[in-house]
Design a protein around this motif. Sequence first.
Motif, PDB file in Angstrom:
ATOM      1  N   ARG A  70     -16.718 -18.302  44.398  1.00  0.00           N
ATOM      2  CA  ARG A  70     -17.953 -18.174  45.178  1.00  0.00           C
ATOM      3  C   ARG A  70     -19.100 -17.971  44.199  1.00  0.00           C
ATOM      4  O   ARG A  70     -19.018 -17.152  43.292  1.00  0.00           O
ATOM      5  CB  ARG A  70     -17.843 -16.989  46.134  1.00  0.00           C
ATOM      6  N   SER A 118     -23.646 -18.088  43.835  1.00  0.00           N
ATOM      7  CA  SER A 118     -24.969 -18.164  44.454  1.00  0.00           C
ATOM      8  C   SER A 118     -26.021 -18.358  43.374  1.00  0.00           C
ATOM      9  O   SER A 118     -25.893 -17.808  42.280  1.00  0.00           O
ATOM     10  CB  SER A 118     -25.259 -16.878  45.231  1.00  0.00           C
ATOM     11  N   ASP A 165     -29.113 -17.351  43.860  1.00  0.00           N
ATOM     12  CA  ASP A 165     -30.055 -16.243  44.052  1.00  0.00           C
ATOM     13  C   ASP A 165     -29.687 -15.085  43.126  1.00  0.00           C
ATOM     14  O   ASP A 165     -28.603 -14.525  43.233  1.00  0.00           O
ATOM     15  CB  ASP A 165     -30.013 -15.782  45.506  1.00  0.00           C
ATOM     16  N   SER A 219     -28.167 -11.827  44.543  1.00  0.00           N
ATOM     17  CA  SER A 219     -26.835 -11.861  45.151  1.00  0.00           C
ATOM     18  C   SER A 219     -25.788 -11.275  44.209  1.00  0.00           C
ATOM     19  O   SER A 219     -25.849 -11.476  42.997  1.00  0.00           O
ATOM     20  CB  SER A 219     -26.469 -13.309  45.491  1.00  0.00           C
ATOM     21  N   HIS A 254     -24.026 -14.018  41.968  1.00  0.00           N
ATOM     22  CA  HIS A 254     -24.793 -14.752  40.959  1.00  0.00           C
ATOM     23  C   HIS A 254     -24.181 -14.479  39.582  1.00  0.00           C
ATOM     24  O   HIS A 254     -24.034 -13.326  39.186  1.00  0.00           O
ATOM     25  CB  HIS A 254     -26.259 -14.313  40.992  1.00  0.00           C
ATOM     26  N   GLU A 288     -27.381 -23.725  47.887  1.00  0.00           N
ATOM     27  CA  GLU A 288     -27.824 -22.427  47.376  1.00  0.00           C
ATOM     28  C   GLU A 288     -26.640 -21.512  47.049  1.00  0.00           C
ATOM     29  O   GLU A 288     -26.719 -20.693  46.158  1.00  0.00           O
ATOM     30  CB  GLU A 288     -28.723 -21.725  48.406  1.00  0.00           C
ATOM     31  N   GLU A 289     -25.568 -21.643  47.825  1.00  0.00           N
ATOM     32  CA  GLU A 289     -24.383 -20.803  47.633  1.00  0.00           C
ATOM     33  C   GLU A 289     -23.170 -21.575  48.142  1.00  0.00           C
ATOM     34  O   GLU A 289     -23.294 -22.375  49.069  1.00  0.00           O
ATOM     35  CB  GLU A 289     -24.538 -19.488  48.413  1.00  0.00           C
ATOM     36  N   ARG A 310     -24.005 -23.001  51.708  1.00  0.00           N
ATOM     37  CA  ARG A 310     -25.259 -22.611  52.368  1.00  0.00           C
ATOM     38  C   ARG A 310     -26.369 -23.490  51.808  1.00  0.00           C
ATOM     39  O   ARG A 310     -26.531 -23.603  50.599  1.00  0.00           O
ATOM     40  CB  ARG A 310     -25.597 -21.150  52.096  1.00  0.00           C
ATOM     41  N   LYS A 353     -25.077 -22.480  57.258  1.00  0.00           N
ATOM     42  CA  LYS A 353     -23.753 -22.591  56.639  1.00  0.00           C
ATOM     43  C   LYS A 353     -23.072 -23.834  57.187  1.00  0.00           C
ATOM     44  O   LYS A 353     -22.964 -24.014  58.393  1.00  0.00           O
ATOM     45  CB  LYS A 353     -22.913 -21.356  56.962  1.00  0.00           C
TER      46      LYS A 353
END
Length: 81
Positions: free
Chosen positions: A12, A14, A16, A19, A22, A44-45, A54, A71
């Motif tokens: 996973r 991200s 951002d 987050s 990240h 973005e993720e 996302r 999502k």
Amino acid sequence: MTETARPALPDRLSIDPRSPFHVPAVFAHEVGIRFNGKERGDVEEYCISEGWVRVPAGKTVDRRGQPLMIKLKGQVEAFYR
């Protein structure tokens, strides 16, 4: 750079910085996302094990100026370019 110098892509990730998912070391290299067989540049993720990404919902933003995210579920593949 060689392939061995790149960190492993997490399950996973991200973009951002706020987050917990990240990972700055990964973004030192260009990362690509293939979603349902098509390469996407607006992710973005993502989460590979749960099978979702996302992406921004058009030009809609929240009250803090951040884009609203939706999502999408499907087959996710992350790779270095």
